[in-house]
Design an enzyme around this catalytic site. Structure first.
Site, PDB file in Angstrom:
ATOM      1  N   GLU A   1      61.010  26.703  49.759  1.00 34.85           N
ATOM      2  CA  GLU A   1      59.595  26.888  50.070  1.00 34.85           C
ATOM      3  C   GLU A   1      59.252  28.364  50.281  1.00 34.85           C
TER       4      GLU A   1
ATOM      5  N   LYS B   1      64.681  43.278  40.987  1.00 34.82           N
ATOM      6  CA  LYS B   1      63.230  43.318  40.828  1.00 34.82           C
ATOM      7  C   LYS B   1      62.649  44.587  41.431  1.00 34.82           C
TER       8      LYS B   1
ATOM      9  N   ASP C   1      42.619  24.905  28.550  1.00 39.01           N
ATOM     10  CA  ASP C   1      42.439  24.491  29.943  1.00 39.01           C
ATOM     11  C   ASP C   1      43.828  24.148  30.451  1.00 39.01           C
TER      12      ASP C   1
ATOM     13  N   TYR D   1      60.569  30.880  48.911  1.00 38.67           N
ATOM     14  CA  TYR D   1      60.505  31.548  47.602  1.00 38.67           C
ATOM     15  C   TYR D   1      59.321  31.067  46.788  1.00 38.67           C
TER      16      TYR D   1
ATOM     17  N   HIS E   1      63.869  26.366  52.665  1.00 39.53           N
ATOM     18  CA  HIS E   1      64.209  27.660  52.104  1.00 39.53           C
ATOM     19  C   HIS E   1      63.595  27.877  50.723  1.00 39.53           C
TER      20      HIS E   1
ATOM     21  N   ARG F   1      61.038  33.632  70.297  1.00 40.44           N
ATOM     22  CA  ARG F   1      59.755  33.258  69.712  1.00 40.44           C
ATOM     23  C   ARG F   1      59.237  31.975  70.358  1.00 40.44           C
TER      24      ARG F   1
ATOM     25  N   HIS G   1      49.133  27.249  63.288  1.00 41.32           N
ATOM     26  CA  HIS G   1      49.066  28.534  62.587  1.00 41.32           C
ATOM     27  C   HIS G   1      50.090  28.569  61.450  1.00 41.32           C
TER      28      HIS G   1
ATOM     29  N   SER H   1      49.646  16.538  46.524  1.00 41.21           N
ATOM     30  CA  SER H   1      48.810  17.538  45.868  1.00 41.21           C
ATOM     31  C   SER H   1      49.656  18.609  45.178  1.00 41.21           C
ATOM     32  N   SER H   2      50.648  19.123  45.893  1.00 41.83           N
ATOM     33  CA  SER H   2      51.467  20.186  45.291  1.00 41.83           C
ATOM     34  C   SER H   2      52.250  19.690  44.100  1.00 41.83           C
TER      35      SER H   2
ATOM     36  N   TRP I   1      56.153  24.762  63.204  1.00 39.20           N
ATOM     37  CA  TRP I   1      55.914  24.345  61.813  1.00 39.20           C
ATOM     38  C   TRP I   1      57.184  23.746  61.211  1.00 39.20           C
TER      39      TRP I   1
ATOM     40  N   SER J   1      54.210  42.401  39.051  1.00 39.07           N
ATOM     41  CA  SER J   1      54.732  42.812  37.750  1.00 39.07           C
ATOM     42  C   SER J   1      53.627  42.953  36.719  1.00 39.07           C
TER      43      SER J   1
ATOM     44  N   THR K   1      67.009  40.096  43.890  1.00 41.11           N
ATOM     45  CA  THR K   1      65.781  40.659  44.447  1.00 41.11           C
ATOM     46  C   THR K   1      65.796  42.172  44.313  1.00 41.11           C
TER      47      THR K   1
ATOM     48  N   HIS L   1      71.181  28.865  56.427  1.00 45.46           N
ATOM     49  CA  HIS L   1      71.115  30.136  57.161  1.00 45.46           C
ATOM     50  C   HIS L   1      70.041  30.103  58.248  1.00 45.46           C
ATOM     51  N   HIS L   2      69.226  29.048  58.252  1.00 49.25           N
ATOM     52  CA  HIS L   2      68.275  28.900  59.355  1.00 49.25           C
ATOM     53  C   HIS L   2      68.912  28.177  60.531  1.00 49.25           C
TER      54      HIS L   2
HETATM   55  C1  HEA Z   1      51.770  33.033  55.176  1.00 52.00           C
HETATM   56  C2  HEA Z   1      51.987  32.796  56.354  1.00 52.00           C
HETATM   57  C3  HEA Z   1      51.512  33.541  57.567  1.00 52.00           C
HETATM   58  C4  HEA Z   1      50.526  34.478  57.729  1.00 52.00           C
HETATM   59  C5  HEA Z   1      49.590  35.050  56.703  1.00 52.00           C
HETATM   60  C6  HEA Z   1      50.531  34.825  59.122  1.00 52.00           C
HETATM   61  C7  HEA Z   1      49.662  35.740  59.696  1.00 52.00           C
HETATM   62  C8  HEA Z   1      49.713  36.174  61.016  1.00 52.00           C
HETATM   63  N1  HEA Z   1      50.598  35.724  61.974  1.00 52.00           N
HETATM   64 FE1  HEA Z   1      51.964  34.238  61.739  1.00 52.00          FE
HETATM   65  N2  HEA Z   1      53.336  32.779  61.502  1.00 52.00           N
HETATM   66  C9  HEA Z   1      53.658  32.137  60.326  1.00 52.00           C
HETATM   67  C10 HEA Z   1      53.127  32.404  59.077  1.00 52.00           C
HETATM   68  C11 HEA Z   1      52.099  33.315  58.850  1.00 52.00           C
HETATM   69  N3  HEA Z   1      51.492  34.114  59.782  1.00 52.00           N
HETATM   70  C12 HEA Z   1      54.665  31.132  60.555  1.00 52.00           C
HETATM   71  C13 HEA Z   1      55.281  30.216  59.505  1.00 52.00           C
HETATM   72  C14 HEA Z   1      54.948  31.188  61.916  1.00 52.00           C
HETATM   73  C15 HEA Z   1      55.970  30.344  62.680  1.00 52.00           C
HETATM   74  C16 HEA Z   1      55.300  29.244  63.385  1.00 52.00           C
HETATM   75  C17 HEA Z   1      56.259  28.532  64.259  1.00 52.00           C
HETATM   76  O1  HEA Z   1      56.946  29.174  65.060  1.00 52.00           O
HETATM   77  O2  HEA Z   1      56.337  27.315  64.139  1.00 52.00           O
HETATM   78  C18 HEA Z   1      54.110  32.233  62.472  1.00 52.00           C
HETATM   79  C19 HEA Z   1      54.139  32.618  63.815  1.00 52.00           C
HETATM   80  C20 HEA Z   1      53.450  33.694  64.334  1.00 52.00           C
HETATM   81  C21 HEA Z   1      53.673  34.255  65.624  1.00 52.00           C
HETATM   82  C22 HEA Z   1      54.721  33.792  66.613  1.00 52.00           C
HETATM   83  C23 HEA Z   1      54.185  32.731  67.465  1.00 52.00           C
HETATM   84  C24 HEA Z   1      55.209  32.231  68.396  1.00 52.00           C
HETATM   85  O3  HEA Z   1      56.408  32.368  68.155  1.00 52.00           O
HETATM   86  O4  HEA Z   1      54.786  31.666  69.406  1.00 52.00           O
HETATM   87  C25 HEA Z   1      52.788  35.289  65.774  1.00 52.00           C
HETATM   88  C26 HEA Z   1      52.691  36.149  66.962  1.00 52.00           C
HETATM   89  O5  HEA Z   1      52.285  37.224  66.907  1.00 52.00           O
HETATM   90  C27 HEA Z   1      52.023  35.376  64.556  1.00 52.00           C
HETATM   91  C28 HEA Z   1      51.034  36.310  64.308  1.00 52.00           C
HETATM   92  C29 HEA Z   1      50.355  36.413  63.098  1.00 52.00           C
HETATM   93  C30 HEA Z   1      49.266  37.339  62.887  1.00 52.00           C
HETATM   94  C31 HEA Z   1      48.706  38.285  63.903  1.00 52.00           C
HETATM   95  C32 HEA Z   1      48.876  37.176  61.576  1.00 52.00           C
HETATM   96  C33 HEA Z   1      47.746  37.915  60.895  1.00 52.00           C
HETATM   97  O6  HEA Z   1      48.116  38.297  59.614  1.00 52.00           O
HETATM   98  C34 HEA Z   1      46.527  37.048  60.882  1.00 52.00           C
HETATM   99  C35 HEA Z   1      45.334  37.784  60.426  1.00 52.00           C
HETATM  100  C36 HEA Z   1      44.116  37.254  61.103  1.00 52.00           C
HETATM  101  C37 HEA Z   1      43.087  36.784  60.443  1.00 52.00           C
HETATM  102  C38 HEA Z   1      43.088  36.722  58.997  1.00 52.00           C
HETATM  103  C39 HEA Z   1      41.910  36.257  61.160  1.00 52.00           C
HETATM  104  C40 HEA Z   1      40.625  36.625  60.507  1.00 52.00           C
HETATM  105  C41 HEA Z   1      39.513  35.914  61.146  1.00 52.00           C
HETATM  106  C42 HEA Z   1      38.594  36.488  61.887  1.00 52.00           C
HETATM  107  C43 HEA Z   1      38.559  37.925  62.200  1.00 52.00           C
HETATM  108  C44 HEA Z   1      37.564  35.661  62.497  1.00 52.00           C
HETATM  109  C45 HEA Z   1      36.495  35.377  61.528  1.00 52.00           C
HETATM  110  C46 HEA Z   1      35.878  34.129  61.911  1.00 52.00           C
HETATM  111  C47 HEA Z   1      35.103  33.385  61.102  1.00 52.00           C
HETATM  112  C48 HEA Z   1      34.702  33.797  59.745  1.00 52.00           C
HETATM  113  C49 HEA Z   1      34.669  32.060  61.590  1.00 52.00           C
HETATM  114  N4  HEA Z   1      52.443  34.393  63.701  1.00 52.00           N
HETATM  115  C1  HEA Z   2      58.183  34.783  51.470  1.00 48.71           C
HETATM  116  C2  HEA Z   2      58.992  34.339  52.313  1.00 48.71           C
HETATM  117  C3  HEA Z   2      60.405  34.799  52.562  1.00 48.71           C
HETATM  118  C4  HEA Z   2      61.262  35.563  51.797  1.00 48.71           C
HETATM  119  C5  HEA Z   2      61.027  36.148  50.425  1.00 48.71           C
HETATM  120  C6  HEA Z   2      62.482  35.669  52.550  1.00 48.71           C
HETATM  121  C7  HEA Z   2      63.607  36.356  52.090  1.00 48.71           C
HETATM  122  C8  HEA Z   2      64.832  36.346  52.731  1.00 48.71           C
HETATM  123  N1  HEA Z   2      65.106  35.784  53.950  1.00 48.71           N
HETATM  124 FE1  HEA Z   2      63.777  34.863  55.182  1.00 48.71          FE
HETATM  125  N2  HEA Z   2      62.523  33.705  56.266  1.00 48.71           N
HETATM  126  C9  HEA Z   2      61.240  33.356  55.950  1.00 48.71           C
HETATM  127  C10 HEA Z   2      60.559  33.731  54.806  1.00 48.71           C
HETATM  128  C11 HEA Z   2      61.116  34.476  53.781  1.00 48.71           C
HETATM  129  N3  HEA Z   2      62.357  35.015  53.746  1.00 48.71           N
HETATM  130  C12 HEA Z   2      60.659  32.562  56.984  1.00 48.71           C
HETATM  131  C13 HEA Z   2      59.250  31.986  56.990  1.00 48.71           C
HETATM  132  C14 HEA Z   2      61.636  32.418  57.970  1.00 48.71           C
HETATM  133  C15 HEA Z   2      61.532  31.732  59.331  1.00 48.71           C
HETATM  134  C16 HEA Z   2      61.357  30.274  59.288  1.00 48.71           C
HETATM  135  C17 HEA Z   2      61.236  29.764  60.684  1.00 48.71           C
HETATM  136  O1  HEA Z   2      62.278  29.620  61.354  1.00 48.71           O
HETATM  137  O2  HEA Z   2      60.101  29.505  61.123  1.00 48.71           O
HETATM  138  C18 HEA Z   2      62.801  33.138  57.468  1.00 48.71           C
HETATM  139  C19 HEA Z   2      64.018  33.200  58.161  1.00 48.71           C
HETATM  140  C20 HEA Z   2      65.175  33.708  57.618  1.00 48.71           C
HETATM  141  C21 HEA Z   2      66.471  33.521  58.195  1.00 48.71           C
HETATM  142  C22 HEA Z   2      66.783  32.700  59.455  1.00 48.71           C
HETATM  143  C23 HEA Z   2      66.699  33.543  60.646  1.00 48.71           C
HETATM  144  C24 HEA Z   2      66.885  32.778  61.888  1.00 48.71           C
HETATM  145  O3  HEA Z   2      66.080  31.886  62.177  1.00 48.71           O
HETATM  146  O4  HEA Z   2      67.849  33.065  62.591  1.00 48.71           O
HETATM  147  C25 HEA Z   2      67.366  34.193  57.394  1.00 48.71           C
HETATM  148  C26 HEA Z   2      68.820  34.238  57.628  1.00 48.71           C
HETATM  149  O5  HEA Z   2      69.584  34.460  56.793  1.00 48.71           O
HETATM  150  C27 HEA Z   2      66.602  34.772  56.313  1.00 48.71           C
HETATM  151  C28 HEA Z   2      67.150  35.523  55.276  1.00 48.71           C
HETATM  152  C29 HEA Z   2      66.430  35.972  54.174  1.00 48.71           C
HETATM  153  C30 HEA Z   2      67.036  36.722  53.071  1.00 48.71           C
HETATM  154  C31 HEA Z   2      68.455  37.142  52.963  1.00 48.71           C
HETATM  155  C32 HEA Z   2      66.029  36.932  52.170  1.00 48.71           C
HETATM  156  C33 HEA Z   2      66.177  37.635  50.837  1.00 48.71           C
HETATM  157  O6  HEA Z   2      65.537  36.926  49.820  1.00 48.71           O
HETATM  158  C34 HEA Z   2      65.658  39.022  50.875  1.00 48.71           C
HETATM  159  C35 HEA Z   2      66.114  39.806  49.657  1.00 48.71           C
HETATM  160  C36 HEA Z   2      65.481  41.170  49.557  1.00 48.71           C
HETATM  161  C37 HEA Z   2      66.069  42.339  49.849  1.00 48.71           C
HETATM  162  C38 HEA Z   2      67.456  42.396  50.364  1.00 48.71           C
HETATM  163  C39 HEA Z   2      65.330  43.632  49.716  1.00 48.71           C
HETATM  164  C40 HEA Z   2      65.317  44.248  48.364  1.00 48.71           C
HETATM  165  C41 HEA Z   2      66.653  44.521  47.794  1.00 48.71           C
HETATM  166  C42 HEA Z   2      67.133  45.750  47.514  1.00 48.71           C
HETATM  167  C43 HEA Z   2      66.342  46.975  47.730  1.00 48.71           C
HETATM  168  C44 HEA Z   2      68.455  45.799  46.869  1.00 48.71           C
HETATM  169  C45 HEA Z   2      69.540  46.517  47.599  1.00 48.71           C
HETATM  170  C46 HEA Z   2      69.874  45.846  48.857  1.00 48.71           C
HETATM  171  C47 HEA Z   2      71.119  45.588  49.298  1.00 48.71           C
HETATM  172  C48 HEA Z   2      72.340  45.604  48.467  1.00 48.71           C
HETATM  173  C49 HEA Z   2      71.309  45.290  50.739  1.00 48.71           C
HETATM  174  N4  HEA Z   2      65.276  34.468  56.484  1.00 48.71           N
HETATM  175 CU   LIG Z   3      65.611  30.820  54.269  1.00 52.06          CU
END
Ligand code: HEA
Ligand code: HEA
Ligand SMILES: [Cu+2]
Ligand code: CUA
Lengths: 304, 392, 532
Positions: free
Chosen positions: C257, C333, C107, C259, C255, C452, C78, C171-172, C143, C270, C330, C304-305
């Site tokens: 990634e 923005k 293009d 962003y 990380h 989790r 997933h 690819s990317s 993942w 925007s 951020t 920070h992870h």
């Molecule tokens: C962009 C990234 C993204 C997106 C969009 C989502 C979308 C969703 N995620 Fe996911 N998620 C991750 C990125 C994302 N996730 C990542 C990185 C992890 C961590 C993995 C890890 O721990 O290693 C994670 C882990 C994660 C967990 C934790 C699992 C665990 O710790 O064991 C859960 C649990 O609730 C969850 C739930 C969901 C749900 C409910 C959605 C929903 O938004 C999904 C919406 C559902 C659909 C869009 C389905 C639509 C399809 C149909 C209705 C059927 C149709 C069928 C046909 C046409 C054949 N996700």
């Molecule tokens: C699109 C993806 C995305 C984005 C944009 C971010 C944005 C941020 N993330 Fe997140 N992050 C993930 C995707 C993302 N993250 C994923 C996938 C994981 C889990 C990976 C895994 O373990 O599987 C993760 C996990 C993760 C962790 C690790 C947690 C843990 O495993 O223990 C941390 C810790 O610092 C963190 C921090 C942040 C911070 C500080 C930002 C900042 O960029 C956020 C900045 C934005 C704001 C703060 C809000 C707007 C600001 C204001 C309104 C201004 C005023 C605010 C103040 C002065 C407070 N993220």
């Molecule tokens: Cu990070």
């Protein structure tokens, strides 16, 4: 953007079968390679993997050949504008940047292991400094670099010694640095339109590249037979062979690129204004050279 | 820790206002009424550090909520008022250097306000003063081993702590009881008001040892030892979990720590040391087949079943079957050897570190004679002991 | 999208071929964009189905549907599929469609390589998905595939996983090189960098991030491959290596990634908010600088992870401070978007609804991210559902909502038809409610202590897990409505005007709807400087 360029003639190729074959080739190569590795691991045959792998490699090689031929052909047919060439220049530069980052991952690993892990594994009861008293687990371990006494010698028998910097590696450094000069001389020759010199200097460069590869082969042979320094002799061997090995692979690719350029030069390609293929190969060669210098300093001089 | 005292009142006030906010959020996102608020928030815990962390959490949470309310408030206001349907004409401004400076600089100060207490809490956690008790915590797939370190090796107490909940409960065959998936056979026992140092490591993959009430979470990394410590102030039973994905039964290796008065701790420790001595006697004795099979079955259920399954069939290819094939019906020495030493690079562990020679002898005998394996031979603890000591 | 019709003014170019070969052989940026978008949507449904398996299993305590081995495979696949298969290709697809049209280019700069970048993906993901049927099962190590669970202890299919990651990386990298080169080299004469639409800016920076970090990912999986098959000791203390080395290299990629998955979303929002607020984007320059700062900071915060791996205190403090700093750009923005809306003349068509929801819900996710960056508190949050809640807030109502917004916003330009506004709004409200019901309670579950990647949990977490599962199904099935709306829009509907939206600015609105197969074969005259 420079508005003087001839924008109107930006050439957009029509449909092409090349990419799909290249994708297929790439897929077969890795799928075959993966199968092969797993077959070796589980001790079952290896026929399927080898076949698919070889097939993929073939498809890939043939496709790339046609692809480059096509580009050269289009270029010779003057279908590419100045601006198009700039796209190639940018493209190649960013590609090299991506390669730099690939090596950065391995240099980073070396740096991290060398400066921290070696000591952390041997750390005694020091609460604030590093990562805790890991010497509890490895009482006989001696932190040193190069690591000649692995924490677990049963699983990772340590090497008896490592390759010093001032023998073959120094020779290799001289070879590669020299080749960077000769390839530049070939470039000058292109600018001056001196055909014979282009071919000559290219040949010298290729010869230097090949000599480098031979030396590296000898060095690897010595490492394996005389020192017991292998891929599986612990972290020194791991970083050493991965860094020098990937570098060697890049030298090989660079040499092939230069050989192709040699062929083209012999056919009379390349002029002062139209020699991007050559330039790309030359940049690549310089990049390989710079990586080697880093290797020489970080892996050999400071590392042994 | 005196500095923290002043925070309590503040924390209390924050808490009340926050509960309101959480309540609103909960109502808007769910139709379920949850009465127990503590189930929605971080635990306060039972150590000075864990309370510090809790206060820090509430502080940053409040700041975030306030920022959220302000920003969303502005947006929602303009969405309600500055609409075309209300005839609102668009303004033409698109820059304001003053504003842009303001909202760059003010957040920096807010961040500093969060970083200062965070830094001081972290420094408290990394405090290096000496420990009263050292306990090695070692993660295995999928259980914990605790060793009470001592200068005198014969006084060392060492045991395995694994999940108590029977499979029938998680396969929904019997009702789930209290502490479902949160109970273990042998809890870790520590005295209160003593500085206990945990030396955390792992035998196979990365695990992570988390007890929320102590605010201790530290990864157990194979080949390295990391430390954490706690001074528990109240007697009680504190439950934690493994929090780093470690394979199949990652969700099934809970942690239970029992904090007791010093006196109770000492008598418990003495009892454990006594038990360890008894093991030496059982190893010397000659066991009967029936005794071996009975003990073997218990040991199997506790130590082997999670991988090789109750019926011995395993989950091939990850976990091999032990029935009618391989070492379990092969040469007995090799069979003992793989149980004693494990198999490097696989989930099969070296059980010599976890089971005593009698238990190993029993489980090997059991495997050779259960599930229709009927090899018929029996292994005496003495033989296992001989193998282990010959290796040392 | 298949309704693109041939444009006869383009006499020196061919129109699209007929049949399947059009798609396989194409070098046209619009065709390739379409391919990317459909591919990504297919992956979104695939990854979504896996999420639904997860949520269905977690509906109640106990193991009812799947065994833990399979649950772990679902979690892993997933995450991988959503990140590499759904979000990233969707943004690349949008870049393909929009970047050339926005900068007045004929293009993409390297059209054949463009096709190559796309067609690698179906192969890569077929290989990845095929691991589900292999002996020993699919990758089951998350993942983030931490060693040694993903090396010594991994199922044999890990080899194919590694090569699939290599393919995605290739690819990317090629895709991003194409974007960078197109933007740097093919802008219409007279368009300066600071005239470019923000979507183009954010993609330029995203592409740079991709080129910088995808090779590092390739490096780390190569180390895994060597550890598994060639006996190296990168991640094994016994040979002098360190499992934590894996995490450092992985997160150096990981990380940035995250962003990569949000910067293009910033660009989309925007573009949309000014259109529907009928007001110029507030603070164009600071938007650009903020994006660049975020990208820069993203390289220096990776650990920070890994706050719980036992880093020395200096490391923990450094990574905490650096991470907190990201809140500043951020925030700039977010404030700029709010200021754009302020005193506007707003209407709320579907793209605007998604865009506004993006700003609010992304900010919630950002704020919880900020909480995670506070080290002592992260000791309690780390690897619990609080983290899951955080990243789904930034990814689902963040990245995914922005992609939906983009689809609604540009669909009329792509197909020549307006989508059904009522259905669009219905889709929005269902998604909005669904997403919050799914992910808001996960904050509580996490704070209350549920880790989790657990297939089963203690009884005190039951109530909110049930709510979350219900929400997931609401959200998931609403996406089928989206599929229906898109197909309906391609098939027909009210004809779109060239400008489509009152108040929309940018070169793409100056060409016909649907956009002709070849646009800007000769560079356009720029309208007066108002590209921002
Ligand atoms: C962009 C990234 C993204 C997106 C969009 C989502 C979308 C969703 N995620 Fe996911 N998620 C991750 C990125 C994302 N996730 C990542 C990185 C992890 C961590 C993995 C890890 O721990 O290693 C994670 C882990 C994660 C967990 C934790 C699992 C665990 O710790 O064991 C859960 C649990 O609730 C969850 C739930 C969901 C749900 C409910 C959605 C929903 O938004 C999904 C919406 C559902 C659909 C869009 C389905 C639509 C399809 C149909 C209705 C059927 C149709 C069928 C046909 C046409 C054949 N996700
Ligand atoms: C699109 C993806 C995305 C984005 C944009 C971010 C944005 C941020 N993330 Fe997140 N992050 C993930 C995707 C993302 N993250 C994923 C996938 C994981 C889990 C990976 C895994 O373990 O599987 C993760 C996990 C993760 C962790 C690790 C947690 C843990 O495993 O223990 C941390 C810790 O610092 C963190 C921090 C942040 C911070 C500080 C930002 C900042 O960029 C956020 C900045 C934005 C704001 C703060 C809000 C707007 C600001 C204001 C309104 C201004 C005023 C605010 C103040 C002065 C407070 N993220
Ligand atoms: Cu990070
Ligand atoms: Cu042990 Cu998770």
């Amino acid at each position: 953007m420079s508005s003087d360029s001839t924008y109107e003639s930006y050439y957009v190729p029509h449909n092409s079968p090349l990419p799909i074959f290249a994708s297929l080739g790439l897929f077969l190569t890795v799928y075959g390679g993966g199968s092969l590795l797993n077959e070796i691991q589980s001790g079952s045959g290896g026929n399927f993997g080898t076949t698919v792998f070889a097939l993929g490699g073939l498809v890939m090689a043939v496709t790339l050949f046609f692809w480059f031929s096509k580009v050269i052909e289009e270029n010779n047919a003057k279908m590419y504008s100045q601006q198009m060439n700039k796209s190639f220049v940018w493209g190649m530069s960013w590609f090299i940047f991506s390669e730099v980052m690939f090596f950065a991952a391995f240099f980073g690993a070396l740096f991290y292991v060398r400066f921290w892990v070696v000591d952390w594994i041997g750390e005694t009861d020091d609460v604030t400094g590093g990562r805790g008293p890991s010497s509890m687990i490895w009482p006989d371990y001696v932190p040193e670099w190069p690591l000649l006494n692995n924490p677990n010698p049963e699983q990772f028998p340590a090497p008896a010694g490592v390759i010093g910097a001032w023998g073959l590696p120094l020779v290799n450094t001289l070879l590669l640095v020299a080749s960077s000069f000769t390839v530049t001389l070939a470039h000058h020759a292109i600018n001056n339109g001196e055909r014979k010199k282009i071919v000559g200097w290219l040949m010298v460069t290729i010869a230097l590249g090949l000599a480098f590869l031979v030396c590296q082969g000898v060095e690897y042979y010595e490492a394996y037979t005389h020192y017991g320094l292998t891929l599986s002799s612990g972290i020194f061997g791991s970083t050493f062979f991965m860094l020098t090995g990937f570098h060697g692979a890049h030298v090989t690719i660079g040499t092939i690129m230069l050989i192709v350029m040699l062929g083209r030069a012999m056919k009379g390609h390349f002029t002062k204004t139209d020699c991007f293929g050559f330039e790309a190969a030359a940049w690549y060669w310089h990049f390989v050279d710079v990586v080697w210098l880093l290797l020489f300093i970080l892996v050999y001089i400071l590392g042994t | 820790m005196a500095r923290k005292e002043s925070k309590v009142g503040e924390g209390q006030r924050l808490k009340t206002s926050l509960q309101w906010l959480i309540a609103l959020a909960a109502l808007s996102s769910s139709w379920q009424a949850l009465a127990d608020w503590s189930a929605l928030n971080m635990t306060k815990g039972v150590t000075a550090i864990s309370r510090e962390v809790y206060d820090l959490h509430m502080l940053i949470f409040t700041i975030c909520v306030v920022i959220g309310v302000l920003v969303f408030g502005v947006m929602i206001w303009s969405m309600l008022v500055h609409r075309k349907s209300l005839g609102h004409e668009p303004a033409t401004f698109s820059h304001s250097t003053k504003l842009e400076y303001a909202w760059t600089i003010i957040p920096i100060f807010i961040l500093i306000g969060m970083a200062v207490p965070a830094t001081s809490t972290l420094r408290d956690m990394y405090d290096a003063s000496g420990a009263d008790i050292d306990i090695e915590v070692r993660g295995y797939q999928w259980k914990w081993q605790y060793t009470y370190l001592s200068d005198d090796p014969t006084q060392e107490v060492k045991f395995i702590s694994s999940l108590l909940t029977p499979p029938d409960e998680y396969y929904n065959r019997t009702p789930k009881r209290e502490h479902y998936l949160s109970d273990v056979d042998n809890p870790l026992v520590i005295p209160i008001n003593k500085r206990v140092r945990f030396l955390i490591t792992s035998n196979d993959v990365i695990h992570s040892w988390w007890v929320p009430d102590f605010a201790v979470k530290k990864d157990a990394i194979p080949g390295f030892v990391h430390e954490a410590w706690a001074i528990v102030e109240e007697p009680g039973i504190y439950r934690g979990k493994c929090t780093e994905l470690c394979g199949k039964d990652h969700g099934f290796m809970p942690i239970v720590v029992k904090a007791v008065e010093q006196a109770e701790y000492e008598s418990w420790l003495a009892m454990k040391q006594q038990e360890a001595l008894q093991v030496y006697e059982t190893v010397g004795k000659t066991w009967t087949m029936a005794e071996l099979m009975e003990t073997g079955e218990q040991v199997y259920a506790q130590a082997c079943q999670s991988c090789h399954q109750a019926n011995g069939q395993g989950i091939p290819p990850a976990f091999p079957s032990l029935v009618g094939q391989g070492l379990a019906i092969g040469p007995v020495d090799a069979h003992i050897d793989i149980v004693v030493n494990g198999k490097a690079g696989s989930a099969m562990q070296a059980f010599a570190a976890q089971l005593n020679p009698a238990e190993i002898a029993a489980v090997v005998t059991y495997e050779r004679n259960a599930w229709g394996n009927n090899v018929g031979d029996l292994v005496q603890p003495r033989a296992v002991n001989a193998l282990i000591s010959s290796e040392e | 999208m298949s309704a693109v019709i041939e444009n006869h003014h383009d006499d020196h170019h061919h129109g699209p071929d007929k049949g399947l070969m059009r798609w396989v052989l194409t070098t046209n940026h619009k065709d390739i964009g379409t391919l990317y978008l459909w591919f990504s949507f297919a992956m979104f449904l695939t990854g979504g189905c896996m999420a639904l398996v997860i949520r269905a299993e977690l509906f109640q305590p106990g193991l009812q549907l799947v065994v833990p081995e399979f649950f772990n495979q679902m979690t892993t696949m997933h995450g991988l599929i959503m990140v590499f298969g759904a979000v990233m290709p969707a943004f690349v697809g949008l870049a393909n469609w929009l970047v050339p049209m926005m900068i007045g280019a004929p293009d993409m700069a390297l059209p054949r390589m463009n096709n190559y970048s796309f067609w690698i993906l179906p192969f890569a993901f077929s290989m990845l998905l095929s691991t589900l049927f292999m002996e020993g099962g699919a990758p089951n190590f998350g993942w983030t595939f931490y060693a040694p669970l993903s090396t010594e202890y991994a199922p044999p299919s890990v080899t194919f996983f590694i090569f699939a990651v290599h393919l995605m990386g290739i690819s990317s990298i090629m895709g991003s090189i194409n974007v960078v080169v197109t933007i740097l080299n093919l802008r219409a004469p007279g368009m300066r960098l600071m005239d470019m639409p923000l979507f183009v800016w954010t993609w330029l920076i995203t592409a740079y991030l991709l080129i910088a970090v995808m090779p590092v990912l390739a490096g780390v999986v190569t180390m895994m491959l060597m550890d598994i098959h060639f006996g190296t000791a990168f991640f094994s203390a016994g040979g002098g290596g360190d499992p934590v080395l894996f995490q450092h290299v992985f997160w150096f990629f990981g990380h940035p990634e995250v962003y990569i998955m949000i910067l293009p979303a910033f660009g989309i929002v925007s573009a949309i908010i000014p259109t529907f607020a009928r007001k110029k984007l507030f603070g164009y320059d600071s938007m650009v600088y903020a994006t660049a700062s975020i990208a820069f900071l993203s390289f220096i915060v990776w650990a920070h992870h890994m706050f719980t791996v036992g880093m020395p205190i200096a490391g923990e403090l450094y990574f905490m401070y650096a991470t907190m700093l990201i809140a500043v750009p951020t925030g700039v923005k977010v404030f700029n978007w709010a200021a754009t809306m302020w005193q506007g003349s707003m209407t709320f068509e579907t793209p605007m609804l998604f865009a506004v929801a993006f700003v609010i819900l992304f900010t919630i996710g950002g704020l919880s991210g900020l909480m995670l960056s506070i080290v002592p508190a992260d000791f309690q949050y780390h690897d619990t559902y609080f983290v899951v809640a955080h990243f789904h807030y930034v990814l689902v109502p963040g990245s995914i909502f922005s992609i939906m917004a983009a689809a609604y916003y540009w669909l009329p330009k792509w197909t020549g038809n307006m989508y059904d506004e009522t259905l669009g709004k219905t889709h929005f409200w269902l998604s909005f409610v669904g997403v919050n019901v799914t992910f808001f309670p996960q904050h509580f579950i996490g704070l209350a202590g549920m880790p989790r990647r657990y297939p089963d949990y203690a009884l005190q977490f039951a109530d909110w897990n049930m709510v979350s599962s219900v929400g997931a199904f609401i959200f998931g099935f609403s996406q089928l409505l989206f599929l229906f709306i898109v197909i309906k829009c391609i098939m027909g509907g009210k004809k779109a005007t060239d400008e489509v939206w009152e108040g929309a600015e940018g070169l793409e609105w100056t060409i016909a709807s649907p956009a002709p197969y070849h646009t800007f074969s000769t560079p356009p005259e720029l309208p007066e400087r108002s590209m921002a």
